[in-house]
Write a protein that holds these residues in place. Structure first.
Motif, PDB file in Angstrom:
ATOM      1  N   LYS A  41     -15.500  23.192  12.182  1.00  0.00           N
ATOM      2  CA  LYS A  41     -13.982  22.834  12.898  1.00  0.00           C
ATOM      3  C   LYS A  41     -12.898  24.159  12.612  1.00  0.00           C
ATOM      4  N   TYR A  93      -9.644  25.460  12.516  1.00  0.00           N
ATOM      5  CA  TYR A  93      -8.406  24.913  12.706  1.00  0.00           C
ATOM      6  C   TYR A  93      -7.543  26.212  13.421  1.00  0.00           C
ATOM      7  N   ASN A 123     -11.667  28.112  19.287  1.00  0.00           N
ATOM      8  CA  ASN A 123     -12.731  27.158  19.164  1.00  0.00           C
ATOM      9  C   ASN A 123     -13.803  27.177  19.744  1.00  0.00           C
ATOM     10  N   GLU A 160      -3.303  24.468  18.919  1.00  0.00           N
ATOM     11  CA  GLU A 160      -4.204  24.531  17.424  1.00  0.00           C
ATOM     12  C   GLU A 160      -4.373  23.297  17.336  1.00  0.00           C
ATOM     13  N   GLY A 171      -6.539  20.450  14.548  1.00  0.00           N
ATOM     14  CA  GLY A 171      -6.675  20.068  13.350  1.00  0.00           C
ATOM     15  C   GLY A 171      -5.329  19.767  12.629  1.00  0.00           C
ATOM     16  N   ARG A 172      -5.466  19.203  11.575  1.00  0.00           N
ATOM     17  CA  ARG A 172      -4.024  18.930  10.833  1.00  0.00           C
ATOM     18  C   ARG A 172      -3.698  19.744   9.796  1.00  0.00           C
ATOM     19  N   ARG A 173      -4.369  20.685   9.653  1.00  0.00           N
ATOM     20  CA  ARG A 173      -4.332  21.675   8.443  1.00  0.00           C
ATOM     21  C   ARG A 173      -3.007  22.439   8.521  1.00  0.00           C
ATOM     22  N   GLY A 206      -0.718  21.875  14.285  1.00  0.00           N
ATOM     23  CA  GLY A 206      -1.977  21.213  14.859  1.00  0.00           C
ATOM     24  C   GLY A 206      -2.280  19.752  15.255  1.00  0.00           C
ATOM     25  N   GLU A 219      -4.990  16.784  15.936  1.00  0.00           N
ATOM     26  CA  GLU A 219      -6.268  16.347  15.463  1.00  0.00           C
ATOM     27  C   GLU A 219      -7.029  15.710  16.581  1.00  0.00           C
ATOM     28  N   TRP A 275     -14.305  16.756  19.134  1.00  0.00           N
ATOM     29  CA  TRP A 275     -14.688  17.930  18.495  1.00  0.00           C
ATOM     30  C   TRP A 275     -15.887  18.378  18.931  1.00  0.00           C
TER      31      TRP A 275
END
Length: 602
Positions: free
Chosen positions: A442, A444, A450, A488, A490-492, A496, A498, A504
């Motif tokens: 995944k 980020y 992606n 973006e 993901g939560r990084r 972002g 999720e 995903w």
């Protein structure tokens, strides 16, 4: 080993410094030359300022003992000192600036070099714990060696300053140099000894430090948070971390206490020698052998020289210690890659014409006596869709790894159009394949990136990216995101968004379509999808890969039965192979597994 040889072996890592500075020079010759030139200029400032101080004091005393003396010379000396002090400050700031710029450029360049090297390393090496320790030590050095550059350059600068100060003291009283040596050298030897011991401790604990990093990650991560809370794992993780950390702390504590005790003893000796020299200079001034200005010059020179020597010796131990870590980086960069496997290299064809064949293939993982496969043989004709079925551990994913040449067979051969694939360049050969694994990455980054990682050279081809997303059913997910394909994931990071596990996976499957590969491999990539969604994904996959060779691994028989043929693996051997109907008629493992799954839906 002879004590002298053992002591000298502590300096072996310094041999990497010329190569280190060659790399720094290459990232920006202009900055490097500017930095070293300014340091050369700054190196002579201390002795010049001390001499000016002496002349100013002697000039003032002359004025107090003589009448009708002009102040022009005094004003000139003060003006020169002021200019030099201002200039010294400006040069110091510019040196600091160029240090930072050079350090940043080198850090970036070494990180890129590390990434490129890792990309060329075999998967088998990366899965070896000892080799991964080397990578971990090298990775830590890409950003931490910036201070080494500044330290070595400062060392050269201070050496020039020391030479000028030593020359002045030799001119007046050579005995001061002897006292200086007594005050410095024991401390230097002590620091050098303990810096070597500290490095040895840090190096020996690389596996444990990786384990500590892992404990930190699973104990404080959004990925593991749900299970940590649900199963009450916080105390277990904390205790596991503390158990290892306390052992490391205990050894570090013991080493640091010894270092402090010996360091204190040698520092007392240093202070005694210093004040012996100070008394010697004071007595010379008391009997008028030197002027008051001369006294301040000698005292200042000795004090500055002692301070510089202490700094240079202590910095040398730090440089030597840092060079040991630098050695880790270069040792990884210099690792010889196992590219030559003893097969004559041939030109790779532009397309697969007939297909692939496993011919008496046996395989066991490095450092393992257990065979995953023994004498496995089968053909995969061009355009066929083959499904792999078997219980966990039967070798399905390993077979894919062999086909992709992540590993080479320990016996037998894998053929493409009748030719052993080891005759082809590995990197070029792997471009025939597009593969999505169950443990896909995944990224980020944006949704667009992606998908584009399937063929990153088409990153700017928006139409192709969207088409791949439509094929994998990811477009309907991305279409709901606030920024669409520029969102973006993901939560990084702060901006972002999720996605669910199934969303995903749809994004990841789009990479396979993006790749334009002649052979597509799906290794359990739809495990997070519900049965209906998975069935729809595979139906589209079968339809959209018409004429392409493909391999599917799935535990759901509703999707497996879509394949042209099904291969059933058990204990590293091919138990049976055929169509869905043929295998059901055999009434062996496939039929058993199919009926068990069918009962679950009844």
């Amino acid at each position: 080993m002879h004590p002298l040889k053992e002591w000298l072996s502590g300096f072996i890592s310094l041999k990497y410094l010329p190569r280190f500075f060659s790399l720094i020079y290459n990232v920006s010759p202009k900055l490097f030359i500017s930095n070293t030139t300014l340091r050369l200029i700054k190196a002579v400032f201390p002795i010049v300022l001390l001499w000016l101080g002496k002349e100013i004091i002697d000039e003032i005393i002359l004025h107090t003992t003589t009448e009708n003396v002009e102040f022009n010379r005094l004003y000139t000396l003060i003006a020169i000192e002021l200019v030099l002090v201002v200039l010294n400050d400006i040069i110091s700031r510019v040196i600091l600036l160029t240090d930072g710029l050079l350090g940043a450029l080198y850090g970036n360049a070494s990180s890129v070099e590390l990434i490129q090297k890792t990309a060329r390393v075999e998967i088998s090496d990366l899965e070896d714990s000892e080799f991964y320790d080397k990578l971990e030590r090298a990775r830590r050095q890409t950003t931490s060696r910036v201070s080494l550059m500044s330290a070595v350059l400062s060392q050269g600068q201070d050496l020039i300053t020391i030479i000028s100060l030593v020359s002045a003291l030799l001119y007046f009283y050579p005995i001061l140099i002897l006292l200086l040596a007594i005050s410095i050298i024991p401390t230097f030897i002590n620091e050098l000894k303990f810096s070597k011991s500290d490095y040895a401790l840090q190096r020996s604990w690389t596996p444990e430090r990786r384990e500590l990093d892992y404990m930190r990650m699973i104990g404080a991560s959004d990925v593991t948070a749900k299970e940590v809370k649900l199963f009450g794992l916080a105390n277990f993780i904390s205790e596991s971390f503390t158990k290892i950390a306390d052992k490391f702390y205990s050894q570090q504590k013991k080493l640091n206490i010894k270092r402090t005790i010996f360091g204190s003893a040698f520092h007392i000796l240093s202070d005694l020698a210093y004040y012996g020299a100070y008394v010697f200079i004071a007595l010379k001034a008391a009997v008028s052998v030197v002027t008051i200005g001369g006294l301040t010059f000698l005292a200042g020179s000795f004090s500055r020289l002692r301070s510089n020597l202490q700094t240079i010796f202590l910095r040398f131990t730090q440089i030597n210690e840092s060079a040991m870590y630098l050695q880790d980086y270069f040792e990884f960069i210099d690792v010889e890659l196992k590219n030559d496997i003893g097969f004559e290299q041939k030109a790779l064809p532009t397309e697969v014409k007939e297909g692939f064949e496993f011919k008496n293939v046996s395989f066991n993982y490095p450092n393992s006596e257990h065979s995953v496969f023994e004498n496995v043989s089968f053909k995969l004709p061009k355009g066929e869709k083959l499904a792999l079925v078997g219980e966990n551990g039967s070798g399905k994913t390993t077979l894919i790894k062999l086909l992709l040449r992540f590993y080479e067979p320990t016996a037998g051969a894998i053929l493409m159009d009748g030719i052993d694939v080891r005759h082809y360049d590995k990197e070029a050969y792997q471009k025939f394949f597009g593969a999505i694994f169950q443990d896909f990455v995944k990224y980020y980054l944006t949704a667009r990136v992606n998908i584009a990682v399937g063929k990153i050279t088409d990153l700017d081809n928006k139409e192709k990216i969207k088409d791949s997303a439509v094929r994998s059913l990811a477009h309907e997910v991305i279409d709901t995101l606030p920024k669409g394909y520029n969102q973006e994931l993901g939560r990084r990071f702060k901006k972002g968004v999720e996605l669910s596990g199934g969303q995903w996976q749809k994004v990841a499957i789009a990479r396979a379509y993006m790749s334009d590969a002649q052979v597509l491999i799906l290794d359990e990539p739809t495990s997070a999808l519900d049965a209906r969604a998975e069935y729809e994904v595979f139906q589209r996959f079968i339809g959209l890969t018409e004429g392409k060779t493909s391999i599917i691994i799935s535990h759901r028989f509703s999707t497996v039965r879509m394949a042209d043929r099904i291969m059933v693996l058990k204990d590293g051997k091919i138990l049976e192979m055929g169509t869905h109907e043929e295998l059901l008629a055999n009434k062996t493992l496939y039929a058993e597994l199919f009926n068990l799954q069918a009962e679950g839906y009844a």
